[in-house]
Every structure is written in structure tokens, then in C-alpha cells.
Motif scaffolding. Structure first.
Motif, PDB file in Angstrom:
ATOM      1  N   VAL A  63      49.153  51.965  45.586  1.00 43.87           N
ATOM      2  CA  VAL A  63      47.946  53.130  45.070  1.00 43.87           C
ATOM      3  C   VAL A  63      47.345  52.415  43.662  1.00 43.87           C
ATOM      4  O   VAL A  63      46.267  52.371  43.475  1.00 43.87           O
ATOM      5  N   GLN A  64      48.380  52.316  43.031  1.00 44.91           N
ATOM      6  CA  GLN A  64      48.148  51.563  41.593  1.00 44.91           C
ATOM      7  C   GLN A  64      47.281  50.159  41.644  1.00 44.91           C
ATOM      8  O   GLN A  64      46.474  49.762  40.803  1.00 44.91           O
ATOM      9  N   LYS A  65      47.703  49.656  42.595  1.00 44.34           N
ATOM     10  CA  LYS A  65      46.896  48.111  42.948  1.00 44.34           C
ATOM     11  C   LYS A  65      45.725  48.470  43.397  1.00 44.34           C
ATOM     12  O   LYS A  65      44.544  47.755  43.178  1.00 44.34           O
ATOM     13  N   TYR A  66      45.443  49.091  44.552  1.00 41.47           N
ATOM     14  CA  TYR A  66      44.251  48.961  45.724  1.00 41.47           C
ATOM     15  C   TYR A  66      43.596  50.255  45.253  1.00 41.47           C
ATOM     16  O   TYR A  66      42.299  50.261  45.678  1.00 41.47           O
ATOM     17  N   LEU A  67      43.842  51.593  44.953  1.00 43.72           N
ATOM     18  CA  LEU A  67      43.107  52.714  45.064  1.00 43.72           C
ATOM     19  C   LEU A  67      42.172  52.698  43.722  1.00 43.72           C
ATOM     20  O   LEU A  67      42.551  52.712  42.731  1.00 43.72           O
TER      21      LEU A  67
END
Length: 441
Positions: free
Chosen positions: A12-16
Motif C-alpha cells: 500500500v505504501q509503495k503502490y496506493l
């Protein structure tokens, strides 16, 4: 569990993306799906999008006011003392997460708007008392309480079908809340989640291995915002009016008299408008002077920007889903593979999928009700249980849909990616008790 939690958090931190970009990407996805799987042309999909773009203006204003009036009320001395008193029940990070989850869940069972604001504000006060707690998990815990709202007293679908004259009355009649909100299936789901979600969030806290503690800058700003300042002595007639306690008392009493009248006439109808009304006039009364109230408003409106700009995009998405028939196709596909035993489960799953694109309980019932209720009658399934399956599907995927998290995130000073990794675990966990309740009770 630690590996799974950290995996979702990292993804989530990387792609959202930011919540606004999430809405933009959903718009593009629905636009393309409408062209590929319905008879709508590219031009028609644009027309559906633009036509629906402003359909949620009233709702956007309601949610903006939830954030603004909730902040205003929390910024009063008396409410600060109440929240501070409740926060004293938590002395460790684990106790902080359990307390915030449970209180937010109970508040959301009363009213979803009330619960979102209470969860966020209590979370801030608890974080100031227990500075070693992971602030992101704490606010994810506050948001997890929102999972319960459509099983509570403000559930839009069940309340609608209990009202004489609703649009499906000729098909299913009126269904009392004793058969929906107070049914054995719903009570099982609500009570199971209410008492196990705090334990799940406690487990997430202990297994995450996260070292992300409170944001000192945020909490310092919050503490400054909640500090009552002495107003300068008024010199002019205008300044004396701005600092008049009499004016605040008069208008607040008028507002609160209407609240009494509302409940006397309508019973316990704690809808979003009356919640905003109560928050607003209590805020005026507890701030004591118009000047202090207006200063609080100035700080509060800064939190509503994301809601104001994003809700029209979701209205456009809903317009494309409904007008193109895409939402109807999703529902009918699940109906086509359902039996009398599995229809509640498939209704729940289809509602969860549609909720990504139509994140409105009342709007979703308007879309799925005319499809699911006839199928329910044909298969001999209790229509009340089918209605609750739609309601729980709508609530379920809110855990990974930023739309409803916006008010809480605005108050908490976080971004959607800060909490969504933990909310994925909550989504996966909650599927099982909801499915059990719909299938076996």
C-alpha cells in the motif's frame, strides 16, 4: 501474521496513490469497462460521467460539514475534557487500540457520521496520552469501527424498506427493522465484530513490528488548536457583538429546541443532517462567543478540502456504473450462479464489488434492490436477509475504499496509504463472520 501485515503495508505504501488519484484511476477503469462490457459508446460513457458528476453535491456538503462541525465541537473546552477523560482508560499502546476500536464501533452503530468523527477525535486524544502507540494503526482501528455502521441504527437500506411508500413496496412490502437490523443474523455479525475487532487490531499492533510512533508535529499542532485563548477586550460595538455570550446562547437554544422537536416527532432518527445540526449548535453554545466559534471554523474548514474535490468524481463514477448498466451486469451474474442457500453470500460479495464504484449505501440499494429482491423471491430466500446482505457488502469493502475514510483522515492528518495496509487485514478477517451470519443464521 507479521509477514502478512508488513507485506500489505509495504504494498500500500509503495503502490496506493493519494485518495484523489485513486478516484481518478477508478474513473478511467469504469470508463473502459463500460465501453468493453456494455453497449455504451465512448461518447455515451463520457455523457454518463458528466451527467452524474454533480449528483452527490448534497451528500458532499453533508460530509464536509461532518468534518467541520465535528472539529468545531471537539475544539470546545467541555468536549476536550470528556475526550480526555475517556482517553485516560488507555495507559499502554494495546489498551489505546482496543479502546479506540470499541468506542468507534459503538458510535458508528449509533450513526455513521457521528462514529467517524468520534473515532478520529478520540484517537488523537489517546495518542497524546500514549505517545508510544503506532499512530497509523490507531487510526486504522478508529476506521475499523465504521465496518459496523450498516448493521446499526443509521443503516440506510434497512431503514428505507421499513418506511411505507419505499420504491420496492409493491414487490416486497414494508420490512420492519426487527427483521433486518434486529434479526439474529445481523445481531450475530454486529456483536461478533464489535468484540473481536479490538482484539484483531491489538494483534495487528503486536505483530506489525512497526516503529511508526506519533507524529510530534501533528500532535503539537492539535494541542495548540485545542488551547483556549483569552479574547482581547472589545473596544467597538462590532467587537462587543462578536464577543457576546448572549447571542451565542440565544441562537444555540433555538437550534437545540429544534433538536428536541425533531426527536419528539420522529423518534430516534439520528440521520446525518440532525447529527450535523447537533454538532453545529453545541459548538456554538460551548464556544460561548461568536468570535471563538468563528476562529474554530477557520481551522476546521482546512480539513474538508479532500472531500469537496473528490466526491464529484465518485458521483461521476456512479453515473457511469448505473447509466451504462455495468452495475446491473455484475449483480445479474452473481444471481445467475446462486442457489437459495448461496444467494445471501453472493449478494454480499456483489455488493462489496459494486461498493468500490458506488460508495453510497442508499445509492447502492437503489441499484441492487430491484435486481436482488425479485431473485430472492424467486428462489424462496428471505427478502430481509437479502437486504442485509446488500447492506453488509456495502459496509465490508469500505475498509479498502478511501471514499469514507476521507473525513477521518482529514481530522487525523494522515493519507489513505497510512492506514489502508492494515485495513486490508481487517477486510479479510471480517469476511468470515459476515458470511457465517448470512448463511447460517
Amino acid at each position: 501474521m507479521k509477514a502478512v501485515t508488513n507485506f500489505f503495508d509495504r504494498m500500500v505504501q509503495k503502490y496506493l496513490p493519494d485518495a484523489f488519484l485513486f478516484a481518478v484511476l477508478l474513473t478511467i477503469i469504469v470508463y473502459l469497462l463500460g465501453i468493453l462490457f456494455t453497449n455504451s459508446s465512448p461518447v455515451q460513457m463520457v455523457e454518463h460521467w458528466g451527467t452524474g458528476f454533480w449528483d452527490l453535491l448534497e451528500f458532499a456538503m453533508q460530509m464536509s460539514l461532518i468534518v467541520v462541525t465535528g472539529y468545531i465541537l471537539a475544539n470546545t473546552p467541555i468536549v476536550r475534557r470528556i475526550l480526555t477523560t475517556i482517553s485516560t482508560l488507555a495507559n499502554t499502546p494495546g489498551q489505546a487500540v482496543v479502546l479506540v476500536t470499541f468506542v468507534a464501533g459503538v458510535a458508528c452503530l449509533i450513526s455513521y457520521g457521528f462514529g467517524l468523527v468520534v473515532g478520529a477525535l478520540l484517537g488523537i486524544h489517546v495518542a497524546r496520552r500514549v505517545p508510544t502507540v503506532d499512530y497509523r494503526i490507531l487510526m486504522a482501528s478508529a476506521y475499523s469501527g465504521f465496518l459496523l455502521w450498516h448493521g446499526g441504527l443509521s443503516a440506510s437500506g434497512p431503514l428505507l424498506i421499513a418506511t411505507p411508500g419505499h420504491f420496492l413496496e409493491d414487490v416486497m412490502g414494508t420490512v420492519p427493522v426487527t427483521a433486518t437490523i434486529f434479526s439474529s443474523a445481523n445481531l450475530f455479525i454486529v456483536l461478533f465484530l464489535l468484540f473481536t475487532l479490538p482484539l484483531l487490531n491489538l494483534y495487528l499492533l503486536r505483530s506489525s513490528g512497526s516503529t511508526a510512533a506519533n507524529n510530534p508535529t501533528l500532535l503539537q499542532h492539535d494541542e495548540q488548536a485545542f488551547t483556549e485563548e483569552e479574547s482581547p477586550k472589545p473596544d467597538t460595538p462590532a467587537e462587543r457583538l462578536e464577543n457576546s455570550q448572549i447571542l451565542s446562547i440565544v441562537i444555540a437554544v433555538l437550534g437545540l429546541l429544534f433538536v428536541v422537536f425533531h426527536f419528539a416527532q420522529n423518534g430516534f432518527d439520528l440521520n446525518i443532517n440532525i447529527v450535523n445540526f447537533i454538532f453545529l449548535f453545541l459548538g456554538i453554545l460551548f464556544h460561548r462567543t461568536p468570535r471563538r466559534f468563528l476562529d474554530s471554523v477557520t481551522d476546521a474548514v482546512k480539513n474538508a478540502g479532500g472531500i469537496i474535490i473528490q466526491f464529484p468524481f465518485y458521483a461521476g463514477i456512479m453515473g457511469m456504473m448505473v447509466a451504462s448498466g455495468l452495475s446491473e451486469q455484475i449483480s445479474l451474474w452473481f444471481v445467475s450462479i446462486a442457489t437459495d442457500f448461496t444467494l445471501p453470500l453472493f449478494t454480499f460479495i456483489s455488493a462489496g464489488i459494486i461498493n468500490f464504484f458506488v460508495p453510497s449505501g442508499g445509492g447502492q440499494w437503489a441499484i441492487q434492490g430491484p435486481l436482488m429482491i425479485p431473485a430472492s423471491i424467486e428462489l424462496g430466500v428471505d427478502t430481509a436477509k437479502t437486504a442485509m446482505a446488500v447492506a453488509w457488502g456495502d459496509a465490508w469493502t469500505n475498509m479498502i475504499q478511501p471514499f469514507w475514510a476521507l473525513p477521518l483522515l482529514a481530522i487525523a492528518g494522515l493519507k489513505v496509504r497510512d492506514i489502508m495496509g492494515f485495513c486490508v487485514i481487517i477486510l479479510i478477517y471480517s469476511f468470515f463472520p459476515i458470511a457465517v451470519g448470512l448463511l447460517f443464521f
